[in-house]
Enzyme design. Structure first.
Site, PDB file in Angstrom:
ATOM      1  N   LYS A  59      73.580  84.120  65.694  1.00 26.66           N
ATOM      2  CA  LYS A  59      74.312  83.287  66.661  1.00 26.66           C
ATOM      3  C   LYS A  59      75.812  83.555  66.583  1.00 26.66           C
ATOM      4  O   LYS A  59      76.537  83.374  67.566  1.00 26.66           O
ATOM      5  CB  LYS A  59      73.993  81.813  66.445  1.00 26.66           C
ATOM      6  N   THR A  79      78.101  76.948  68.449  1.00 23.77           N
ATOM      7  CA  THR A  79      79.034  78.014  68.092  1.00 23.77           C
ATOM      8  C   THR A  79      79.580  78.735  69.323  1.00 23.77           C
ATOM      9  O   THR A  79      80.691  79.264  69.286  1.00 23.77           O
ATOM     10  CB  THR A  79      78.352  79.028  67.150  1.00 23.77           C
TER      11      THR A  79
END
Length: 336
Positions: free
Chosen positions: A194, A251
């Protein structure tokens, strides 16, 4: 009767400091090892980590130390909050001082360059006798919000579900909710990759591409992560959970994301070397992009976003050229 645990956190970056602060409310005393002498002195004398988490007052229950043996000796749970490129060295130094029954937990969201090992694999190799009790903790967790006591959830995974459940009880806080799982591969792959997608999302933001582009990157980024994870043995449903979609969304959209910040600055035209030279904390996605591409080529799993991020960061590719290449790819079904 619930097991009485004693906890040490190895690594006094933002996340390690925040985690120790949160856990002190549960356990009363938590030792926190700081590699840097000046950081340790700051934590001990000012009760603040001005280098990595300024403005947060450290609870009295957190006991900083610069002595690794002192930090971990006698502890039943040792949590490693160490950047991926340093974990093997620190873990090797720690092994001789660990209690035989200790559980080892990795908070790092990255992979070891060169070996492409996940962090639990590194811990297991550094301390084989503890391998059955090695776990990964991952999820949408900005350190500052955890330190401030804001509601947060994450997943802790171990091959033995009973170990994960033990750690779930030991490492949950009043506003820090942990879920137990046994899909270590999925939790770690989601947490590591990610960061690469967050850099891509930041680049799109830096280029001024808008919300549609960000949503596209998140969705197709999750597809890349899931495809690779499943090929490596992960369970597909893991990527719909906290360590997959949850962490990816946070994120790629949160202003506290170091990786998104790196991408944004590169998207605005800054050189990656200049961006990294001015950062105190590590953006794991820069290094992880290398491992992602190596795994893609080794497994045959297509990862076009990761390939372009790698090209921009490590081969000097122009950001707009990378976008053009992504959009000129052969059209296909979404589930391919």
């Amino acid at each position: 009767m619930e097991r009485k645990e004693s906890v040490a956190v190895v690594g006094a970056g933002s996340w390690g400091t925040a985690f120790a602060a949160m856990l002190s409310g549960r356990h009363g005393t938590v030792t926190l090892w700081a590699h840097e002498t000046e950081v340790c002195a700051d934590l001990r004398d000012r009760r603040e980590n001005r280098a990595f988490l300024p403005g947060i007052v450290l609870p009295e229950g957190v006991r900083p130390t610069n002595d690794l043996a002192e930090a971990v000796s006698g502890k039943t749970v040792v949590v490693f909050a160490v950047p991926s490129q340093y974990l093997r060295v620190v873990a090797a130094r720690t092994t001789a001082h660990l209690s035989p029954e200790a559980c080892l937990v990795s908070l790092a969201k990255g992979m070891e360059n060169g070996t492409r090992k996940r962090m639990t694999e590194v811990l297991s190799e550094a301390s084989p006798e503890h391998a059955p009790r090695v776990a990964a903790l991952s999820g949408p967790t900005f350190a500052r919000e955890v330190a401030e006591g804001m509601p947060t959830g994450a997943t802790v995974a171990a091959r033995d579900l009973s170990v994960a459940r033990r750690l779930q009880r030991a490492l949950s806080g009043s506003r820090f909710r942990l879920y137990a799982d046994d899909d270590v591969t999925g939790v770690e792959i989601g947490g590591a990759l990610k960061n690469v997608m967050a850099i891509a999302a930041g680049m799109a933001d830096g280029l001024g591409f808008g919300h549609n582009a960000r949503a596209l990157l998140i969705s197709r980024g999750l597809a890349e992560i899931s495809r690779l994870g499943v090929r490596l043995g992960a369970q597909p449903q893991t990527f719909a959970g906290l360590a997959g979609m949850g962490d990816l969304v946070l994120t790629c959209t949160g202003d506290l994301s170091r990786n998104r910040t790196v991408g944004t600055r590169v998207g605005r035209g800054e050189r990656i070397g200049d961006v990294l030279s001015g950062m105190t904390m590590v953006a794991e996605g820069v290094r992880t992009a290398v491992s992602a591409v190596e795994l893609s080529r080794r497994t045959g799993v297509p990862m076009p976003i990761s390939e372009q991020v790698h090209g921009i960061l490590h081969e000097g590719k122009d950001v707009r050229e990378a976008v053009s290449e992504l959009f000129s790819r052969t059209l296909k079904r979404e589930k391919e």
